[in-house]
Design an enzyme around this catalytic site. Structure first.
Site, PDB file in Angstrom:
ATOM      1  N   ASP A 193     -32.339 -18.419  14.201  1.00 53.40           N
ATOM      2  CA  ASP A 193     -31.054 -18.833  13.624  1.00 53.40           C
ATOM      3  C   ASP A 193     -30.909 -18.184  12.240  1.00 53.40           C
ATOM      4  O   ASP A 193     -31.907 -17.955  11.552  1.00 53.40           O
ATOM      5  CB  ASP A 193     -31.036 -20.366  13.495  1.00 53.40           C
ATOM      6  CG  ASP A 193     -29.671 -20.917  13.111  1.00 53.40           C
ATOM      7  OD1 ASP A 193     -28.969 -21.397  14.011  1.00 53.40           O
ATOM      8  OD2 ASP A 193     -29.323 -20.870  11.915  1.00 53.40           O
ATOM      9  N   HIS A 212     -32.303 -28.322  11.041  1.00 54.63           N
ATOM     10  CA  HIS A 212     -32.223 -28.754   9.630  1.00 54.63           C
ATOM     11  C   HIS A 212     -32.652 -30.214   9.427  1.00 54.63           C
ATOM     12  O   HIS A 212     -32.822 -30.633   8.276  1.00 54.63           O
ATOM     13  CB  HIS A 212     -30.791 -28.598   9.096  1.00 54.63           C
ATOM     14  CG  HIS A 212     -30.342 -27.176   8.992  1.00 54.63           C
ATOM     15  ND1 HIS A 212     -31.050 -26.219   8.306  1.00 54.63           N
ATOM     16  CD2 HIS A 212     -29.256 -26.543   9.508  1.00 54.63           C
ATOM     17  CE1 HIS A 212     -30.413 -25.053   8.393  1.00 54.63           C
ATOM     18  NE2 HIS A 212     -29.336 -25.221   9.118  1.00 54.63           N
ATOM     19  N   HIS A 254     -29.862 -19.408   9.602  1.00 55.23           N
ATOM     20  CA  HIS A 254     -30.255 -20.343   8.538  1.00 55.23           C
ATOM     21  C   HIS A 254     -31.726 -20.722   8.695  1.00 55.23           C
ATOM     22  O   HIS A 254     -32.231 -20.798   9.813  1.00 55.23           O
ATOM     23  CB  HIS A 254     -29.403 -21.613   8.606  1.00 55.23           C
ATOM     24  CG  HIS A 254     -27.926 -21.343   8.527  1.00 55.23           C
ATOM     25  ND1 HIS A 254     -27.131 -21.235   9.642  1.00 55.23           N
ATOM     26  CD2 HIS A 254     -27.122 -21.152   7.451  1.00 55.23           C
ATOM     27  CE1 HIS A 254     -25.884 -20.988   9.261  1.00 55.23           C
ATOM     28  NE2 HIS A 254     -25.844 -20.928   7.939  1.00 55.23           N
ATOM     29  N   ASP A 274     -26.113 -17.353  15.127  1.00 54.34           N
ATOM     30  CA  ASP A 274     -25.225 -17.117  13.985  1.00 54.34           C
ATOM     31  C   ASP A 274     -25.666 -15.951  13.109  1.00 54.34           C
ATOM     32  O   ASP A 274     -25.019 -15.650  12.103  1.00 54.34           O
ATOM     33  CB  ASP A 274     -25.044 -18.396  13.147  1.00 54.34           C
ATOM     34  CG  ASP A 274     -26.320 -19.197  12.970  1.00 54.34           C
ATOM     35  OD1 ASP A 274     -27.405 -18.695  13.336  1.00 54.34           O
ATOM     36  OD2 ASP A 274     -26.227 -20.332  12.448  1.00 54.34           O
TER      37      ASP A 274
HETATM   38 ZN   LIG Z   1     -27.525 -21.636  11.685  1.00 59.00          ZN
END
Ligand SMILES: [Zn+2]
Length: 313
Positions: A166, A129, A168, A250
């Site tokens: 991931d 991120h 996200h 995740d």
């Molecule tokens: Zn994540």
């Protein structure tokens, strides 16, 4: 040729407040799982610290200076410094961030000098991120992007690829890749979900970014179809000279932060597919780095399945 495991004890000393999902126990769980007998032949390396010039290939110098200087000092005095509601520094965070990015750099060096077949970096804080000028989403520096640009700048490679499974979207890595035709970024992620980027229409300046958003509840069948139908063909056409994996676990069905329904076998499958593609294009050169994964038991089993698939590749 062996698979490497690269980590550093400093990554355990990056503290987050009680109850924060991105905690040191995550890394302890992963490292414990990799103590199993079937991992006895991993080549274990202690990560060096990323040099400043490697960080500023990805990040604005002002961000790097702020993290390593004033914010590190403030964290040492005040225990926790919040960079945003989710992203925290403690006294150990600056060193952890340097070692997390440094692990990916070392992994690249070891693979390219022929000492390792491929490597997994068991590190935190995670990285995908972190944007050019902003740390966010539990991430301080973008470890995988630092490694990718290091492979180019120091080893003379041109086409580098990051595959990110991931749950996200890796907005930071996409930020690095977006305008760079020789930097491929392919991501599956849940949508809608934090950070809100990664729509299918975000394709990079030259089609070098491939986003496949998955609806909440999507399972291994949808995940594998996204890779088989979209990401792997685009990566194949890109003809990477080095493949990086942003390995977040995740998207596991047990994860508390999201709603996808993958299992360990899906992570093993995608790892094998990526490694097979890398064998066809770049002598199997793959460096994977830990991103998310917040159910400790699922994270440990998933990371073990991932590393096992890298060893078998
Ligand atoms: Zn994540």
């Amino acid at each position: 040729m062996t698979t490497g495991l690269i980590t550093h004890p400093a990554c355990l000393a990056h503290e987050t407040p009680p109850g924060h999902p991105e905690c040191a126990d995550r890394l302890r769980a992963v490292l414990h799982a990799l103590e199993d007998e079937c991992f006895q032949y991993l080549a274990r390396h202690v990560a060096g610290a990323a040099p400043g010039e490697a960080l500023t290939r990805v990040h604005a110098p002002a961000l790097v200076e702020r993290i390593l200087g004033p914010l590190a000092g403030q964290a040492a005095r005040e225990r926790y410094v919040h960079l945003d509601p989710d992203t925290v520094m403690s006294a150990g965070s600056a060193e952890a961030a340097l070692r997390a990015a440094g692990a990916v750099i070392d992994a690249v060096d070891l693979v390219l000098e022929g000492s390792l077949k491929n490597a997994f970096c068991a590190v935190r804080p995670p990285g995908h991120h972190a944007e050019r000028a902003r740390s966010m989403g539990f991430c301080l520096f973008n470890n995988v992007a630092v490694g990718a640009l290091h492979a180019r700048a120091v080893h003379g490679l041109r086409r580098v690829a990051v595959v990110d499974f991931d749950v996200h979207h890796g907005n930071g890595t996409q930020d690095s890749a977006f305008a760079d035709a020789d930097f491929f970024y392919g991501s599956t992620h849940q949508s809608p979900l934090y950070p809100g980027t990664g729509l299918a229409g975000e394709c990079g300046r030259s089609g070098n970014v491939v986003n496949v958003p998955l609806a909440p509840g999507a399972d291994g069948v949808a995940f594998r179809a996204a890779f088989t139908g979209r990401i792997l063909p685009a990566l194949e056409a890109f003809r990477p000279e080095f493949v990086f994996i942003s390995a977040g676990f995740d998207a596991h069905r047990a994860d508390p932060l999201a709603g996808l329904c993958l299992g360990e076998s899906d992570f093993a499958w995608v790892t094998s597919e990526i490694c097979a593609l890398a064998r066809r294009h770049c002598a199997g050169r793959v460096v994977s780095t830990l991103e998310g994964g917040y159910d400790l038991a699922a994270l440990a089993r998933s990371a073990a399945a991932h590393v096992h698939a890298m060893m078998e590749a």
